[in-house]
Design a protein around this motif. Structure first.
Motif, PDB file in Angstrom:
ATOM      1  N   PRO A   1       0.822  -1.229   0.000  1.00 47.44           N
ATOM      2  CA  PRO A   1       0.000   0.000   0.000  1.00 47.44           C
ATOM      3  C   PRO A   1       0.849   1.269   0.000  1.00 47.44           C
ATOM      4  O   PRO A   1       0.494   2.256  -0.653  1.00 47.44           O
ATOM      5  N   ALA A   2       1.963   1.253   0.711  1.00 49.88           N
ATOM      6  CA  ALA A   2       2.845   2.436   0.728  1.00 49.88           C
ATOM      7  C   ALA A   2       3.544   2.600  -0.622  1.00 49.88           C
ATOM      8  O   ALA A   2       3.691   3.727  -1.123  1.00 49.88           O
ATOM      9  N   ILE A   3       3.976   1.491  -1.222  1.00 49.21           N
ATOM     10  CA  ILE A   3       4.623   1.562  -2.545  1.00 49.21           C
ATOM     11  C   ILE A   3       3.645   2.154  -3.555  1.00 49.21           C
ATOM     12  O   ILE A   3       3.986   3.052  -4.331  1.00 49.21           O
ATOM     13  N   GLU A   4       2.416   1.667  -3.518  1.00 47.74           N
ATOM     14  CA  GLU A   4       1.399   2.141  -4.463  1.00 47.74           C
ATOM     15  C   GLU A   4       1.084   3.622  -4.224  1.00 47.74           C
ATOM     16  O   GLU A   4       0.926   4.399  -5.170  1.00 47.74           O
ATOM     17  N   HIS A   5       1.030   4.006  -2.964  1.00 46.00           N
ATOM     18  CA  HIS A   5       0.754   5.408  -2.636  1.00 46.00           C
ATOM     19  C   HIS A   5       1.858   6.320  -3.193  1.00 46.00           C
ATOM     20  O   HIS A   5       1.588   7.430  -3.673  1.00 46.00           O
ATOM     21  N   CYS A   6       3.100   5.859  -3.125  1.00 41.95           N
ATOM     22  CA  CYS A   6       4.239   6.697  -3.540  1.00 41.95           C
ATOM     23  C   CYS A   6       4.486   6.643  -5.048  1.00 41.95           C
ATOM     24  O   CYS A   6       5.208   7.498  -5.585  1.00 41.95           O
ATOM     25  N   PHE A   7       3.940   5.652  -5.727  1.00 41.15           N
ATOM     26  CA  PHE A   7       4.224   5.452  -7.146  1.00 41.15           C
ATOM     27  C   PHE A   7       3.757   6.666  -7.962  1.00 41.15           C
ATOM     28  O   PHE A   7       2.594   7.069  -7.881  1.00 41.15           O
TER      29      PHE A   7
ATOM     30  N   THR B   1      -7.304  -1.619   7.575  1.00 40.28           N
ATOM     31  CA  THR B   1      -7.582  -2.125   6.233  1.00 40.28           C
ATOM     32  C   THR B   1      -7.109  -1.082   5.231  1.00 40.28           C
ATOM     33  O   THR B   1      -7.654   0.020   5.161  1.00 40.28           O
ATOM     34  N   LEU B   2      -6.067  -1.434   4.476  1.00 42.33           N
ATOM     35  CA  LEU B   2      -5.408  -0.470   3.598  1.00 42.33           C
ATOM     36  C   LEU B   2      -5.699  -0.791   2.133  1.00 42.33           C
ATOM     37  O   LEU B   2      -5.624  -1.962   1.726  1.00 42.33           O
ATOM     38  N   ASP B   3      -5.999   0.239   1.380  1.00 34.09           N
ATOM     39  CA  ASP B   3      -6.293   0.063  -0.050  1.00 34.09           C
ATOM     40  C   ASP B   3      -5.036  -0.401  -0.783  1.00 34.09           C
ATOM     41  O   ASP B   3      -3.995   0.261  -0.736  1.00 34.09           O
ATOM     42  N   SER B   4      -5.123  -1.558  -1.444  1.00 32.47           N
ATOM     43  CA  SER B   4      -3.978  -2.018  -2.246  1.00 32.47           C
ATOM     44  C   SER B   4      -4.432  -2.432  -3.644  1.00 32.47           C
ATOM     45  O   SER B   4      -3.776  -3.229  -4.305  1.00 32.47           O
ATOM     46  N   GLY B   5      -5.569  -1.863  -4.084  1.00 27.61           N
ATOM     47  CA  GLY B   5      -6.139  -2.339  -5.340  1.00 27.61           C
ATOM     48  C   GLY B   5      -6.217  -1.328  -6.463  1.00 27.61           C
ATOM     49  O   GLY B   5      -6.928  -1.553  -7.439  1.00 27.61           O
ATOM     50  N   ARG B   6      -5.489  -0.254  -6.361  1.00 32.16           N
ATOM     51  CA  ARG B   6      -5.630   0.755  -7.418  1.00 32.16           C
ATOM     52  C   ARG B   6      -4.821   0.429  -8.657  1.00 32.16           C
ATOM     53  O   ARG B   6      -5.106   0.920  -9.742  1.00 32.16           O
ATOM     54  N   ARG B   7      -3.779  -0.377  -8.506  1.00 30.15           N
ATOM     55  CA  ARG B   7      -2.929  -0.734  -9.654  1.00 30.15           C
ATOM     56  C   ARG B   7      -2.555  -2.219  -9.548  1.00 30.15           C
ATOM     57  O   ARG B   7      -1.409  -2.545  -9.233  1.00 30.15           O
ATOM     58  N   GLU B   8      -3.495  -3.097  -9.844  1.00 27.40           N
ATOM     59  CA  GLU B   8      -3.192  -4.523  -9.713  1.00 27.40           C
ATOM     60  C   GLU B   8      -2.036  -4.932 -10.614  1.00 27.40           C
ATOM     61  O   GLU B   8      -1.227  -5.792 -10.261  1.00 27.40           O
TER      62      GLU B   8
ATOM     63  N   ARG C   1      -5.463 -10.430  -1.165  1.00 29.22           N
ATOM     64  CA  ARG C   1      -5.917  -9.027  -1.108  1.00 29.22           C
ATOM     65  C   ARG C   1      -7.366  -8.890  -1.598  1.00 29.22           C
ATOM     66  O   ARG C   1      -8.145  -8.108  -1.047  1.00 29.22           O
ATOM     67  N   HIS C   2      -7.715  -9.656  -2.621  1.00 31.66           N
ATOM     68  CA  HIS C   2      -9.122  -9.649  -3.067  1.00 31.66           C
ATOM     69  C   HIS C   2     -10.023 -10.159  -1.941  1.00 31.66           C
ATOM     70  O   HIS C   2     -11.095  -9.601  -1.677  1.00 31.66           O
ATOM     71  N   ALA C   3      -9.603 -11.249  -1.301  1.00 32.21           N
ATOM     72  CA  ALA C   3     -10.410 -11.826  -0.215  1.00 32.21           C
ATOM     73  C   ALA C   3     -10.553 -10.833   0.936  1.00 32.21           C
ATOM     74  O   ALA C   3     -11.641 -10.673   1.506  1.00 32.21           O
ATOM     75  N   ASN C   4      -9.483 -10.153   1.279  1.00 34.75           N
ATOM     76  CA  ASN C   4      -9.559  -9.139   2.354  1.00 34.75           C
ATOM     77  C   ASN C   4     -10.612  -8.080   2.039  1.00 34.75           C
ATOM     78  O   ASN C   4     -11.356  -7.643   2.929  1.00 34.75           O
ATOM     79  N   ALA C   5     -10.640  -7.663   0.775  1.00 30.14           N
ATOM     80  CA  ALA C   5     -11.565  -6.590   0.395  1.00 30.14           C
ATOM     81  C   ALA C   5     -13.016  -7.037   0.533  1.00 30.14           C
ATOM     82  O   ALA C   5     -13.894  -6.252   0.895  1.00 30.14           O
ATOM     83  N   THR C   6     -13.275  -8.294   0.246  1.00 28.38           N
ATOM     84  CA  THR C   6     -14.654  -8.786   0.247  1.00 28.38           C
ATOM     85  C   THR C   6     -15.105  -9.300   1.612  1.00 28.38           C
ATOM     86  O   THR C   6     -16.233  -9.052   2.031  1.00 28.38           O
ATOM     87  N   TYR C   7     -14.216 -10.003   2.319  1.00 29.77           N
ATOM     88  CA  TYR C   7     -14.617 -10.645   3.573  1.00 29.77           C
ATOM     89  C   TYR C   7     -14.388  -9.789   4.812  1.00 29.77           C
ATOM     90  O   TYR C   7     -14.637 -10.237   5.934  1.00 29.77           O
ATOM     91  N   GLY C   8     -13.938  -8.567   4.627  1.00 27.42           N
ATOM     92  CA  GLY C   8     -13.665  -7.714   5.791  1.00 27.42           C
ATOM     93  C   GLY C   8     -14.910  -7.360   6.577  1.00 27.42           C
ATOM     94  O   GLY C   8     -14.895  -7.323   7.804  1.00 27.42           O
TER      95      GLY C   8
ATOM     96  N   PHE D   1     -12.829  -1.332  -1.142  1.00 29.21           N
ATOM     97  CA  PHE D   1     -11.693  -1.379  -2.061  1.00 29.21           C
ATOM     98  C   PHE D   1     -11.818  -2.629  -2.924  1.00 29.21           C
ATOM     99  O   PHE D   1     -12.466  -3.596  -2.531  1.00 29.21           O
ATOM    100  N   THR D   2     -11.148  -2.627  -4.079  1.00 28.39           N
ATOM    101  CA  THR D   2     -11.134  -3.855  -4.879  1.00 28.39           C
ATOM    102  C   THR D   2     -10.157  -4.867  -4.289  1.00 28.39           C
ATOM    103  O   THR D   2     -10.358  -6.080  -4.406  1.00 28.39           O
ATOM    104  N   GLN D   3      -9.088  -4.367  -3.665  1.00 27.67           N
ATOM    105  CA  GLN D   3      -8.149  -5.228  -2.942  1.00 27.67           C
ATOM    106  C   GLN D   3      -7.725  -4.494  -1.680  1.00 27.67           C
ATOM    107  O   GLN D   3      -7.645  -3.264  -1.669  1.00 27.67           O
ATOM    108  N   ALA D   4      -7.433  -5.259  -0.635  1.00 31.06           N
ATOM    109  CA  ALA D   4      -7.010  -4.629   0.621  1.00 31.06           C
ATOM    110  C   ALA D   4      -5.889  -5.429   1.274  1.00 31.06           C
ATOM    111  O   ALA D   4      -5.823  -6.654   1.145  1.00 31.06           O
TER     112      ALA D   4
END
Ligand SMILES: [Zn+2]
Length: 289
Positions: free
Chosen positions: A49-55, A195-202, A230-237, A245-248
């Motif tokens: 999530p931090a890598i994606e945020h900084c990208f 729960t951190l968003d990690s699905g903006r750039r799969e 990550r998909h499961a986290n987003a749905t089963y949270g 989110f689409t992935q978390a």
């Protein structure tokens, strides 16, 4: 401002790489997010999530630190006959590739043998991590957490905690986050779970994990397992709301361990287990009374 060179670090094989070629001093100074992983590819799994945020974000820069040297990596398939030194070199190169692909601000490989850091605090590692934390002054620090199942991850967690506790108050990070790798965190109480968003750039996430061919072709499908997780986290949270989110990715706020330097990480971990136990009991007890 403290600066750093690879000669300031304890191991002669330590390496500092700056993908866009600015000076090490500038790369350290611009850092906003510092992540410390035990192994090559832990950054791309735990700190994604931090890598994606900084990208491609000119206001945020990711600094990654890899503690161990890769010599102990499992190897099968095309890498089966690689020596410890050969697999170490492959894994270092893979980490450099990930840093370039992920637009990291800087990546530092400390080259410790896993066995050197698991027998209590290794002063050289604690010193290296303190120097790095002082040099970057990152607002957010991400590493492993005390509920992880991997002994080397636990060792790195304790060294990061030790290094941060040795920083003066004014250099403490604003947030200290423990992320999941071995031993996922979906069971954590919602009173603690981040729960951190990690699905903006799969595609970026896939590529970053896919860079570590020596692990994936060597028999561990982290690329499939982690993205699926990550998909499961987003749905089963949360059963009562639609997916936010689409992935978390899930994590634990470890700031309490910095706010109280005498706090026990073991007690902190057991408190999380107790919360899970208490919530489970609450759901079931009425049915059995
Ligand atoms: Zn690891």
């Amino acid at each position: 401002m403290v600066t750093l060179t690879d000669r300031c670090l304890s191991n002669p094989g330590a390496d500092i790489f700056v993908p866009d070629g600015v000076s090490i001093e500038e790369a350290l100074k611009r850092t906003t997010h510092l992540a410390v992983g035990a192994h090559h590819d832990d950054l791309e799994i735990a700190a994604y999530p931090a890598i994606e945020h900084c990208f491609e974000n000119c206001g945020a820069w990711f600094a990654g630190v890899v503690v161990t040297d890769g010599r102990g990596s499992s190897r099968t398939g095309p890498y089966e006959n690689y020596s410890n030194e050969e697999i170490r070199e492959i894994r270092r190169r893979e980490q450099i590739r990930a840093a370039m692909l992920g637009d990291y601000g800087i990546v530092i490989q400390l080259d410790y043998r896993s066995s050197e850091i698991k027998g209590g605090i290794n002063e050289s590692l604690a010193s290296d991590l303190k120097k790095i934390a002082e040099a970057v002054e990152a607002g957010e620090v991400i590493s492993h957490q005390p509920l992880d199942r991997h002994p080397t991850h636990i060792a790195v967690f304790y060294h990061v905690l030790e290094a941060l506790r040795r920083l003066p108050d004014k250099q403490q990070p604003d947030s200290f986050i423990g992320a999941e790798v071995w031993g996922k965190l979906d069971w954590l109480s919602s009173t603690q779970k981040m729960t951190l968003d990690s699905g903006r750039r799969e595609h970026l996430a896939q590529a970053l994990i896919g860079v570590f061919d020596s692990q994936i072709a060597g028999g561990k499908r982290y690329d499939l397992g982690e993205i699926g997780h990550r998909h499961a986290n987003a749905t089963y949270g949360d059963s009562h709301s639609i997916d936010k989110f689409t992935q978390a990715s899930l994590a634990l706020d470890l700031s309490a361990l910095l706010n109280d330097p005498s706090a026990s990480a073991c007690e902190f971990a057991l408190d999380a287990v107790d919360r899970f136990r208490g919530e489970t009991k609450q759901r079931l007890i009425d049915w059995e009374s």
